[in-house]
Design an enzyme around this catalytic site. Structure first.
Site, PDB file in Angstrom:
ATOM      1  N   GLY A  90      34.184 -19.886 117.118  1.00 13.51           N
ATOM      2  CA  GLY A  90      33.001 -19.038 117.289  1.00 13.51           C
ATOM      3  C   GLY A  90      33.397 -17.583 117.147  1.00 13.51           C
ATOM      4  N   ARG A  93      35.382 -12.127 118.326  1.00 15.81           N
ATOM      5  CA  ARG A  93      35.552 -10.663 118.331  1.00 15.81           C
ATOM      6  C   ARG A  93      34.630  -9.988 117.316  1.00 15.81           C
ATOM      7  NH1 ARG A  93      40.747  -9.045 114.961  1.00 15.81           N
ATOM      8  NH2 ARG A  93      41.014 -10.916 113.714  1.00 15.81           N
ATOM      9  N   ASP A 125      41.170 -10.578 123.108  1.00 16.09           N
ATOM     10  CA  ASP A 125      40.541  -9.418 123.741  1.00 16.09           C
ATOM     11  C   ASP A 125      39.253  -8.991 123.036  1.00 16.09           C
ATOM     12  OD1 ASP A 125      41.549  -8.436 121.401  1.00 16.09           O
ATOM     13  OD2 ASP A 125      43.026  -7.115 122.329  1.00 16.09           O
ATOM     14  N   ARG A 176      30.702  -5.243 108.538  1.00 14.28           N
ATOM     15  CA  ARG A 176      30.750  -6.098 107.350  1.00 14.28           C
ATOM     16  C   ARG A 176      29.341  -6.488 106.922  1.00 14.28           C
ATOM     17  NH1 ARG A 176      34.679 -11.067 108.148  1.00 14.28           N
ATOM     18  NH2 ARG A 176      33.022 -11.978 109.407  1.00 14.28           N
ATOM     19  N   ASP A 258      36.931 -22.581 109.128  1.00 14.77           N
ATOM     20  CA  ASP A 258      36.094 -21.547 109.765  1.00 14.77           C
ATOM     21  C   ASP A 258      36.146 -20.237 108.985  1.00 14.77           C
ATOM     22  OD1 ASP A 258      38.828 -21.799 110.925  1.00 14.77           O
ATOM     23  OD2 ASP A 258      38.325 -19.895 111.859  1.00 14.77           O
TER      24      ASP A 258
HETATM   25  P1  AMP Z   1      40.737 -15.534 112.458  1.00 16.06           P
HETATM   26  O1  AMP Z   1      42.162 -15.955 112.500  1.00 16.06           O
HETATM   27  O2  AMP Z   1      40.534 -14.035 112.473  1.00 16.06           O
HETATM   28  O3  AMP Z   1      39.952 -16.201 111.382  1.00 16.06           O
HETATM   29  O4  AMP Z   1      40.102 -16.009 113.860  1.00 16.06           O
HETATM   30  C1  AMP Z   1      40.085 -17.334 114.299  1.00 16.06           C
HETATM   31  C2  AMP Z   1      39.323 -17.425 115.601  1.00 16.06           C
HETATM   32  O5  AMP Z   1      39.952 -16.637 116.603  1.00 16.06           O
HETATM   33  C3  AMP Z   1      37.880 -16.933 115.541  1.00 16.06           C
HETATM   34  O6  AMP Z   1      37.109 -17.718 116.407  1.00 16.06           O
HETATM   35  C4  AMP Z   1      37.996 -15.512 116.020  1.00 16.06           C
HETATM   36  O7  AMP Z   1      36.794 -15.023 116.547  1.00 16.06           O
HETATM   37  C5  AMP Z   1      39.049 -15.656 117.088  1.00 16.06           C
HETATM   38  N1  AMP Z   1      39.805 -14.402 117.301  1.00 16.06           N
HETATM   39  C6  AMP Z   1      40.714 -13.832 116.482  1.00 16.06           C
HETATM   40  N2  AMP Z   1      41.203 -12.694 117.013  1.00 16.06           N
HETATM   41  C7  AMP Z   1      40.585 -12.547 118.201  1.00 16.06           C
HETATM   42  C8  AMP Z   1      40.658 -11.575 119.259  1.00 16.06           C
HETATM   43  N3  AMP Z   1      41.457 -10.519 119.177  1.00 16.06           N
HETATM   44  N4  AMP Z   1      39.874 -11.764 120.338  1.00 16.06           N
HETATM   45  C9  AMP Z   1      39.062 -12.810 120.443  1.00 16.06           C
HETATM   46  N5  AMP Z   1      38.949 -13.771 119.512  1.00 16.06           N
HETATM   47  C10 AMP Z   1      39.699 -13.637 118.401  1.00 16.06           C
HETATM   48 MG    MG Z   2      38.152 -16.253 110.896  1.00 16.08          MG
END
Ligand code: AMP
Ligand code: MG
Length: 492
Positions: A90, A93, A125, A176, A258
């Protein structure tokens, strides 16, 4: 004209039942500064590039002011990460601020990445750091101007709010734009939770808003045939998108489901990379130890991801054979598109049977000789009349170059284009400028010291990558040795 005091919002996603999202506002950042604004992305929203626009975007982008008409929410989704299903993802951030309608009637999702914690943040965070926001900004605008479907970037804002990664960094956001933020993982979430009614609601919503104008859809929406048309189109867009990445030498780096956009955009930029020296096994993500998302794997991973989506759609179908039939088209769509793009890069109009071999031999040669992918095709675009063979020889120091050039010359004799016209066409598809990793890195290092000019300089070439830019010739050069060894991890 839209403006930042109002504008025309049509927030259809927040009209869906509450089990699709959680409503919440961004958590403000302290002392925000605008790092960069894209006038070209702003035009999509009919925004004028004025000081007032930039000031208001600084406040909106830092969560210190709401865009009137927006209704922020965090979307719920799940997905397969590195091959394993993760039920709890979900927007951890980021927030979907709302859907802004431009004067052409196009609806654009505004998504604020780095907006603070949400119920889906898990151990994170909810923040993003400046380097990752700049990287996403540069790449999405670069891919857009190369003609590759992608989300867009409106602006980056930084602040004094500290964010802790390996070191203390500046909390920052990226605003974005995309026609949709629905991911494959949205469908997986409802499938794996056995919420089949919600799954159908999501599919019907997605079709109504993003796939309604597919030929024949009106008559069959809501039936097996309608869901098959929808899925077949997603398979088609995914296969063609990845063919475009391969032809451009772009590696996404984290092709988890995702991070796969249902409308076929390049989505969620993390440790991506444009290849400098051609290497089949190029791995841009420092954390990808097995090479699951290596450059050469991307077409197969795209297929696998489409398979995961197909599986999630099973409850919608009476006849699940229809899903398999649509998925089976992927390899052919991919190969046809990729071959066409590569022949365009070689300036060849029609396709002959041996052309696939010509392309394969060339890529093997580029791989074996560690040749710069972008420079090779750009140099070849002037071959042979403007660019003598020895320029290619300087680039490709390998005994297989001469025999390959002989085959290419023979092939050109059967190509119904004179040199001049072929060269012109080739320069329109072989960019002179790409977002080399070291160029992004240089712009980031300056920005982290408060100097944002290098981002603007780089954007000058990235917005028209096929044109000559005599003042920025250095951006087309091969990277220095240190620039080839940069590693990017997921910690952003
Ligand atoms: P990503 O690797 O950026 O595609 O993120 C994968 C998942 O981790 C998604 O659900 C993001 O919303 C969550 N996520 C990534 N970085 C953060 C962060 N700093 N704080 C909270 N959720 C994060
Ligand atoms: Mg992602």
């Amino acid at each position: 004209m839209n403006n930042l005091d109002g504008g025309h919002f049509n927030n259809t996603y927040s009209g869906l039942p509450e089990y699709f999202y959680t409503r919440l506002d961004p958590t403000p950042l302290e002392n925000p500064r605008l790092v960069v604004y894209s006038p070209s992305a702003g035009q999509q929203l009919n925004l004028e590039d004025t000081r007032e626009t930039r000031e208001k975007l600084t406040l909106i982008g830092s969560g210190n002011r709401a865009w009137p008409g927006s209704e922020p929410l965090a979307m719920v989704y799940s997905g397969h990460q590195f091959g394993a299903y993760n039920p709890q993802l979900g927007d951890g951030r980021g927030l979907l601020l709302g859907e802004l309608v431009n004067t052409r009637g196009e609806k654009w999702d505004l998504h604020l990445k780095g907006a603070g914690p949400t119920p889906y943040s898990r151990f994170g965070d909810g923040r993003a750091v400046l380097r990752s926001c700049i990287r996403e900004y540069l790449a999405s605008e670069a891919l857009h101007h190369l003609g590759i479907p992608t989300t867009r970037a409106l602006c980056v804002v930084t602040s004094d709010t500290p964010v802790y990664r390996e070191t203390r960094e500046a909390g920052s956001t990226l605003l974005r734009l995309a026609r949709s933020h629905i991911r494959f993982g949205h469908f997986e979430y409802f499938f794996y939770n056995k919420r089949y009614e919600a799954l159908k609601e999501l599919a019907d919503y997605t079709i109504e808003h993003h796939f309604h104008d597919l030929e024949g859809m009106k008559a069959v929406a809501g039936s097996d045939k309608g869901y098959q048309l929808f899925y077949a189109e997603v398979v088609h867009r995914t296969a063609t998108l990845i063919a475009r990445w391969q032809a451009a030498g772009f590696a996404h780096g984290v092709m988890n489901t995702d991070n796969m956009s249902i409308i076929g955009d390049t989505f969620d930029y993390g440790p991506y990379g444009f290849m400098d020296d051609f290497n089949w096994h190029y791995i841009c993500n420092h954390s990808d130890h097995s090479g699951r998302y290596a450059f050469s794997q991307q077409p197969d991973i795209g297929y696998w991801n489409c398979g995961r989506l197909g599986q999630a759609l099973v409850p919608l179908f009476d006849d699940i054979e229809l899903i398999q039939k649509a998925l089976d088209q992927y390899p052919q769509i991919y190969t046809q598109t990729y071959t066409r793009l590569m022949l365009d890069k070689l300036g060849l109009l029609a396709e002959e049977e041996e052309d696939a071999e010509l392309v394969r031999d060339l890529l093997q040669l580029l791989h074996d000789s560690h040749c710069d992918y972008t420079l090779f095709f750009r140099t070849l675009s002037s071959f042979p009349s403007e660019q003598p063979v020895n320029q290619l020889e300087a680039l490709v120091n390998h005994p297989s170059l001469a025999p390959w050039l002989d085959s290419y010359k023979k092939r050109l004799k059967r190509n119904p284009l004179d040199d001049q016209n072929r060269q012109k066409r080739m320069k329109q598809v072989n960019p002179k400028y790409i977002l080399r990793n070291y160029l992004a890195q240089q712009a980031i290092e300056k920005a982290e010291k408060g100097d944002y000019q290098e981002i603007e300089n780089l954007m000058n070439v990235l917005v028209s990558p096929y044109d000559e830019h005599p003042d920025f010739e250095h951006y087309a050069e091969q990277p220095p040795e240190w620039g080839k060894k940069l590693e990017v991890s997921c910690s952003s």
